[in-house]
Design an enzyme around this catalytic site. Structure first.
Site, PDB file in Angstrom:
ATOM      1  N   ARG A  15       0.855  -1.162  -0.060  1.00 60.06           N
ATOM      2  CA  ARG A  15      -0.005   0.130   0.075  1.00 60.06           C
ATOM      3  C   ARG A  15       0.912   1.237   0.063  1.00 60.06           C
ATOM      4  O   ARG A  15       0.380   2.402  -0.209  1.00 60.06           O
ATOM      5  CB  ARG A  15      -0.974   0.052   1.161  1.00 60.06           C
ATOM      6  CG  ARG A  15      -1.913  -1.039   1.032  1.00 60.06           C
ATOM      7  CD  ARG A  15      -2.851  -1.426   2.470  1.00 60.06           C
ATOM      8  NE  ARG A  15      -1.826  -2.439   3.195  1.00 60.06           N
ATOM      9  CZ  ARG A  15      -2.324  -2.632   4.419  1.00 60.06           C
ATOM     10  NH1 ARG A  15      -3.489  -2.375   4.976  1.00 60.06           N
ATOM     11  NH2 ARG A  15      -1.611  -3.503   4.894  1.00 60.06           N
ATOM     12  N   LYS A  22       8.677  -1.254   2.915  1.00 59.58           N
ATOM     13  CA  LYS A  22       7.882  -0.138   3.724  1.00 59.58           C
ATOM     14  C   LYS A  22       8.779   0.178   5.106  1.00 59.58           C
ATOM     15  O   LYS A  22       8.741   1.295   5.319  1.00 59.58           O
ATOM     16  CB  LYS A  22       6.403  -0.730   4.087  1.00 59.58           C
ATOM     17  CG  LYS A  22       5.759   0.266   5.245  1.00 59.58           C
ATOM     18  CD  LYS A  22       4.244  -0.322   5.551  1.00 59.58           C
ATOM     19  CE  LYS A  22       4.241  -1.548   6.210  1.00 59.58           C
ATOM     20  NZ  LYS A  22       2.573  -1.905   6.347  1.00 59.58           N
ATOM     21  N   THR A  79       1.564 -12.605   9.576  1.00 59.70           N
ATOM     22  CA  THR A  79       2.161 -12.219  10.824  1.00 59.70           C
ATOM     23  C   THR A  79       2.628 -13.478  11.697  1.00 59.70           C
ATOM     24  O   THR A  79       3.564 -13.247  12.393  1.00 59.70           O
ATOM     25  CB  THR A  79       1.720 -11.173  11.224  1.00 59.70           C
ATOM     26  OG1 THR A  79       0.200 -11.575  11.624  1.00 59.70           O
ATOM     27  CG2 THR A  79       1.435  -9.882  10.827  1.00 59.70           C
ATOM     28  N   GLU A 152      -9.573  -9.953  12.016  1.00 58.52           N
ATOM     29  CA  GLU A 152      -9.287  -8.955  11.266  1.00 58.52           C
ATOM     30  C   GLU A 152     -10.361  -8.072  10.378  1.00 58.52           C
ATOM     31  O   GLU A 152     -11.260  -8.669  10.255  1.00 58.52           O
ATOM     32  CB  GLU A 152      -8.260  -9.798  10.034  1.00 58.52           C
ATOM     33  CG  GLU A 152      -6.909 -10.042  10.855  1.00 58.52           C
ATOM     34  CD  GLU A 152      -6.224  -9.052  11.328  1.00 58.52           C
ATOM     35  OE1 GLU A 152      -5.890  -7.873  10.738  1.00 58.52           O
ATOM     36  OE2 GLU A 152      -6.202  -8.789  12.455  1.00 58.52           O
ATOM     37  N   ASN A 225       0.647   2.018   6.892  1.00 56.34           N
ATOM     38  CA  ASN A 225       0.131   1.064   5.924  1.00 56.34           C
ATOM     39  C   ASN A 225       0.282   1.793   4.257  1.00 56.34           C
ATOM     40  O   ASN A 225       0.752   1.401   3.454  1.00 56.34           O
ATOM     41  CB  ASN A 225      -0.970   0.210   5.880  1.00 56.34           C
ATOM     42  CG  ASN A 225      -1.064  -0.388   6.890  1.00 56.34           C
ATOM     43  OD1 ASN A 225      -0.151  -1.076   7.178  1.00 56.34           O
ATOM     44  ND2 ASN A 225      -2.295  -0.490   7.442  1.00 56.34           N
ATOM     45  N   TYR A 364      33.125  33.506   0.587  1.00 56.96           N
ATOM     46  CA  TYR A 364      33.537  32.130   0.995  1.00 56.96           C
ATOM     47  C   TYR A 364      34.923  31.971   1.769  1.00 56.96           C
ATOM     48  O   TYR A 364      35.790  32.531   1.480  1.00 56.96           O
ATOM     49  CB  TYR A 364      33.636  31.369  -0.449  1.00 56.96           C
ATOM     50  CG  TYR A 364      34.246  29.857  -0.128  1.00 56.96           C
ATOM     51  CD1 TYR A 364      33.496  28.925   0.518  1.00 56.96           C
ATOM     52  CD2 TYR A 364      35.542  29.387  -0.552  1.00 56.96           C
ATOM     53  CE1 TYR A 364      33.719  27.620   0.863  1.00 56.96           C
ATOM     54  CE2 TYR A 364      35.751  28.224  -0.247  1.00 56.96           C
ATOM     55  CZ  TYR A 364      35.182  27.267   0.439  1.00 56.96           C
ATOM     56  OH  TYR A 364      35.545  25.928   0.779  1.00 56.96           O
ATOM     57  N   ASN A 375      38.218  41.844  10.073  1.00 58.22           N
ATOM     58  CA  ASN A 375      37.270  42.134   9.337  1.00 58.22           C
ATOM     59  C   ASN A 375      37.524  41.789   7.815  1.00 58.22           C
ATOM     60  O   ASN A 375      38.127  42.054   7.184  1.00 58.22           O
ATOM     61  CB  ASN A 375      37.010  43.613   9.288  1.00 58.22           C
ATOM     62  CG  ASN A 375      35.679  44.224   8.812  1.00 58.22           C
ATOM     63  OD1 ASN A 375      35.337  43.950   7.687  1.00 58.22           O
ATOM     64  ND2 ASN A 375      35.034  44.959   9.598  1.00 58.22           N
ATOM     65  N   ALA A 421      41.283  46.814  -1.224  1.00 59.72           N
ATOM     66  CA  ALA A 421      40.091  46.197  -1.968  1.00 59.72           C
ATOM     67  C   ALA A 421      40.380  45.706  -3.663  1.00 59.72           C
ATOM     68  O   ALA A 421      41.246  46.426  -3.915  1.00 59.72           O
ATOM     69  CB  ALA A 421      38.879  47.056  -2.029  1.00 59.72           C
ATOM     70  N   ARG A 438      46.258  45.423  -6.802  1.00 59.64           N
ATOM     71  CA  ARG A 438      45.458  45.562  -8.194  1.00 59.64           C
ATOM     72  C   ARG A 438      46.482  46.306  -9.082  1.00 59.64           C
ATOM     73  O   ARG A 438      47.214  47.190  -8.459  1.00 59.64           O
ATOM     74  CB  ARG A 438      44.031  46.255  -7.746  1.00 59.64           C
ATOM     75  CG  ARG A 438      44.250  47.281  -7.059  1.00 59.64           C
ATOM     76  CD  ARG A 438      42.893  47.953  -7.002  1.00 59.64           C
ATOM     77  NE  ARG A 438      42.436  48.057  -5.462  1.00 59.64           N
ATOM     78  CZ  ARG A 438      42.691  49.110  -4.888  1.00 59.64           C
ATOM     79  NH1 ARG A 438      42.916  50.142  -5.322  1.00 59.64           N
ATOM     80  NH2 ARG A 438      42.269  48.870  -3.570  1.00 59.64           N
TER      81      ARG A 438
HETATM   82  C1  UD1 Z   1      -1.939  -5.816  11.481  1.00 54.82           C
HETATM   83  C2  UD1 Z   1      -2.737  -6.923  12.454  1.00 54.82           C
HETATM   84  C3  UD1 Z   1      -4.034  -6.139  12.804  1.00 54.82           C
HETATM   85  C4  UD1 Z   1      -3.563  -4.906  13.588  1.00 54.82           C
HETATM   86  C5  UD1 Z   1      -2.614  -4.121  12.719  1.00 54.82           C
HETATM   87  C6  UD1 Z   1      -1.915  -3.079  13.481  1.00 54.82           C
HETATM   88  C7  UD1 Z   1      -2.524  -9.141  11.713  1.00 54.82           C
HETATM   89  C8  UD1 Z   1      -2.998 -10.498  11.205  1.00 54.82           C
HETATM   90  N1  UD1 Z   1      -3.188  -8.154  11.500  1.00 54.82           N
HETATM   91  O1  UD1 Z   1      -2.673  -5.728  10.334  1.00 54.82           O
HETATM   92  O2  UD1 Z   1      -4.703  -6.894  13.576  1.00 54.82           O
HETATM   93  O3  UD1 Z   1      -4.729  -4.167  13.966  1.00 54.82           O
HETATM   94  O4  UD1 Z   1      -1.511  -4.954  12.315  1.00 54.82           O
HETATM   95  O5  UD1 Z   1      -0.980  -2.068  12.819  1.00 54.82           O
HETATM   96  O6  UD1 Z   1      -1.295  -9.493  12.440  1.00 54.82           O
HETATM   97  N2  UD1 Z   1       4.895  -8.923   8.161  1.00 54.82           N
HETATM   98  C9  UD1 Z   1       5.814  -9.842   8.148  1.00 54.82           C
HETATM   99  N3  UD1 Z   1       5.488 -10.832   7.324  1.00 54.82           N
HETATM  100  C10 UD1 Z   1       4.400 -11.376   6.815  1.00 54.82           C
HETATM  101  C11 UD1 Z   1       3.078 -10.310   6.930  1.00 54.82           C
HETATM  102  C12 UD1 Z   1       3.548  -9.180   7.556  1.00 54.82           C
HETATM  103  O7  UD1 Z   1       6.912  -9.581   8.614  1.00 54.82           O
HETATM  104  O8  UD1 Z   1       4.040 -12.316   6.137  1.00 54.82           O
HETATM  105  C13 UD1 Z   1       5.258  -7.567   8.897  1.00 54.82           C
HETATM  106  C14 UD1 Z   1       4.964  -6.360   8.105  1.00 54.82           C
HETATM  107  O9  UD1 Z   1       6.280  -6.054   7.560  1.00 54.82           O
HETATM  108  C15 UD1 Z   1       4.443  -5.445   9.129  1.00 54.82           C
HETATM  109  C16 UD1 Z   1       3.784  -6.258   9.915  1.00 54.82           C
HETATM  110  O10 UD1 Z   1       4.013  -7.444   9.913  1.00 54.82           O
HETATM  111  O11 UD1 Z   1       5.720  -4.620   9.746  1.00 54.82           O
HETATM  112  C17 UD1 Z   1       2.230  -5.876   9.789  1.00 54.82           C
HETATM  113  O12 UD1 Z   1       1.850  -6.234   8.795  1.00 54.82           O
HETATM  114  P1  UD1 Z   1       0.767  -5.843   8.062  1.00 54.82           P
HETATM  115  O13 UD1 Z   1       0.605  -6.432   6.572  1.00 54.82           O
HETATM  116  O14 UD1 Z   1       0.958  -4.240   7.706  1.00 54.82           O
HETATM  117  O15 UD1 Z   1      -0.615  -6.091   8.930  1.00 54.82           O
HETATM  118  P2  UD1 Z   1      -2.039  -5.095   8.966  1.00 54.82           P
HETATM  119  O16 UD1 Z   1      -2.813  -5.413   7.939  1.00 54.82           O
HETATM  120  O17 UD1 Z   1      -1.548  -3.654   9.169  1.00 54.82           O
HETATM  121 CA    CA Z   2       0.215  -2.467   9.259  1.00 53.09          CA
END
Ligand code: UD1
Ligand code: CA
Length: 457
Positions: A15, A22, A79, A152, A225, A364, A375, A421, A438
């Site tokens: 996003r 990101k 996650t 979610e 995001n 400069y 000065n 000068a 000069r």
């Molecule tokens: C997530 C949470 C949501 C919460 C929100 C808070 C989950 C399923 N959802 O949603 O409940 O309200 O954050 O901001 O956890 N990442 C990985 N590997 C992956 C996917 C993501 O390391 O496979 C990392 C991303 O880099 C990021 C973080 O996890 O730093 C969150 O991922 P993101 O996809 O932004 O989750 P949200 O949709 O924001």
């Molecule tokens: Ca997020």
């Protein structure tokens, strides 16, 4: 047994619509992941593990030179999947605190509340009530108010979408439950991902308790995001920094128009006008006044000094009672002693300028050692570069340099010398004498003004 912090940073951040992952997008001049790492270190955990995957090379490069343990999540399957990749790396039995690389404003004191909560919960989540819950997981509670699930946004039914309490992304899991909870995750949901948030539901089904700790300041757990959210979080950060300065007594002309991307050590009665940017480590002495639109980086400014508008100062040491600008460019290695005056359109670099000396206009001064009470006339240039090497200019105490002079380095102007000068000084100028280079002024009697030729028709 100690604490392991796992920071999830493997996602692409689709996003953001960016080629860069990101978590390395900058917030207040440093990668958002860096903010999370810095906050983690304040808790002094036994381990900090960063999960990387998408463009991992770029993330590692952005975090270069730091002692961090990386775990790879080759495919970003959610996650929960990201945390599962760490099971072999987490020291057995350690409690785990999960942080998200895209929730950068989190404060150590808030995390301490989660870690130190005195309850028997298997899982603790940090919840918050955002102004706009769109996109966040909703915290579902049973009739007795106990937390039973996080749903979610994309999986929520209309009733659940009405829940105001959301998941911040920050969760602690008790060491003795970690393995069992994480391995029980599945991907049976709208996004087909292994959700970390499902450990709540699983823990409750196992008969364990889940505690939710409500974060009082929803701004602290704002997730990023997209670019709009990054800008909104940057604005929150800006306000927080301005508040901290005002709490220490600084007068900030408009707290919405100051950017502090680093640390400022502040004296009393400091005033900062609008649109100033401070980067790195800055120290401002008592009564320092900074005019509008100044950019100041890694610099210390002594008491009673005034920086006038549109001035850029980088890696400099400025004494007391100094006046700089407007429109001055003070580059690395500049050291101004007390009562120095640097005026408009003056550039300095690697220059020591002695007490009370003045470089008032259009000059400069580079690779220069200048004494006190000097000065420098308007338009004076130290010619420090011969096309291959840099050379030094030395100017003694009490020297007067006339306007539009070039000092071709290496060259020394001895103390109390005067330079006429319009001179180009290529040889050392002796003390207490007038040196001029000069040509003598002549008037050409035979000269007449050119006359415009009539156009041929
Ligand atoms: C997530 C949470 C949501 C919460 C929100 C808070 C989950 C399923 N959802 O949603 O409940 O309200 O954050 O901001 O956890 N990442 C990985 N590997 C992956 C996917 C993501 O390391 O496979 C990392 C991303 O880099 C990021 C973080 O996890 O730093 C969150 O991922 P993101 O996809 O932004 O989750 P949200 O949709 O924001
Ligand atoms: Ca997020």
């Amino acid at each position: 047994m100690s604490l392991t912090i796992v920071i999830l940073a493997a996602g692409q951040g689709t996003r953001m619509k960016s080629a860069r992952p990101k978590v390395i997008h900058e917030l207040a001049g440093k990668p958002m992941l860096q903010h999370v790492v810095d906050c983690s270190r304040e808790l002094d955990p036994g381990q900090i593990i960063v999960v990387t995957g998408h463009a991992a090379g770029q993330v590692h490069a952005a975090m270069q030179g730091q002692e961090l343990m990386y775990v790879e999540q080759a495919e970003q399957l959610g996650t929960g999947h990201a945390l599962a990749q760490c099971l072999d790396t987490i020291e057995p039995g350690n409690d785990v605190l999960v942080l998200f690389g895209d929730v950068p404003l989190i404060q150590a004191e808030t995390l301490a509340q989660i870690i130190n909560a005195a309850d028997d919960a298997a899982v603790r989540i940090l919840s918050f009530i955002p102004e706009n819950p769109f996109g966040y997981g909703r915290v579902v509670r049973q009739a007795d108010e106990s937390v039973c699930a996080i749903v979610e946004h994309k999986d929520a039914n209309p009733e659940q979408l009405d829940i105001g309490e959301c998941f911040s992304g920050i969760m602690s899991i008790r060491g003795d439950r970690l393995q069992q909870l994480v391995t029980a995750l599945d991907n049976h949901n709208v996004q087909g991902e292994y959700y970390l948030t499902d450990v709540v539901d699983i823990a409750v089904s196992n008969g364990d308790r889940v505690a939710a700790i409500l974060c009082a300041d929803p701004g602290e757990v704002s997730g990023i995001n997209n670019q709009q959210q990054l800008a909104a979080v940057e604005a929150l950060y800006r306000t927080r920094q301005a508040d901290a300065l005002m709490a220490q007594g600084a007068k900030i002309f408009d707290p919405a128009r100051i950017d502090v991307r680093g640390e400022i050590k502040l004296g009393r009665d400091v005033q900062i006008d609008v649109n100033c940017v401070f980067e790195g480590t800055i120290s401002l002495g008592d009564n320092v006044r900074i005019g509008a639109n100044c950019v100041i980086r890694n610099t210390s400014i002594g008491a009673d000094s005034v920086i006038m508008p549109m001035t850029s100062i980088d890696e400099a040491v400025i004494g007391n009672g100094v006046s700089i600008g407007p429109f001055a460019r003070i580059r690395p290695g500049t050291e101004c002693d007390d009562q120095v005056k640097i005026g408009n359109f003056v550039e300095t670099k690697q220059a020591r300028i002695g007490k009370g000396s003045k470089v008032s206009h259009l000059s400069y001064i580079g690779d220069t050692e200048m004494g006190s009470a000097v000065n420098i006339g308007a338009g004076t240039i130290t010619c420090n570069y011969d096309g291959a090497n840099k050379h030094k200019t030395v100017i003694g105490d009490g020297v007067f340099v006339g306007s539009d002079t070039q000092l071709v380095a290496p060259v020394t102007v001895e103390s109390n010398a005067t330079i006429g000068a319009g001179s180009t000084i290529t040889k050392d100028a002796p003390a207490n004498r007038l040196t001029v280079s000069r040509a003598k002024q002549v008037t050409i009697d035979s000269w007449s003004k050119p006359v415009k030729q009539p156009k041929e028709t």
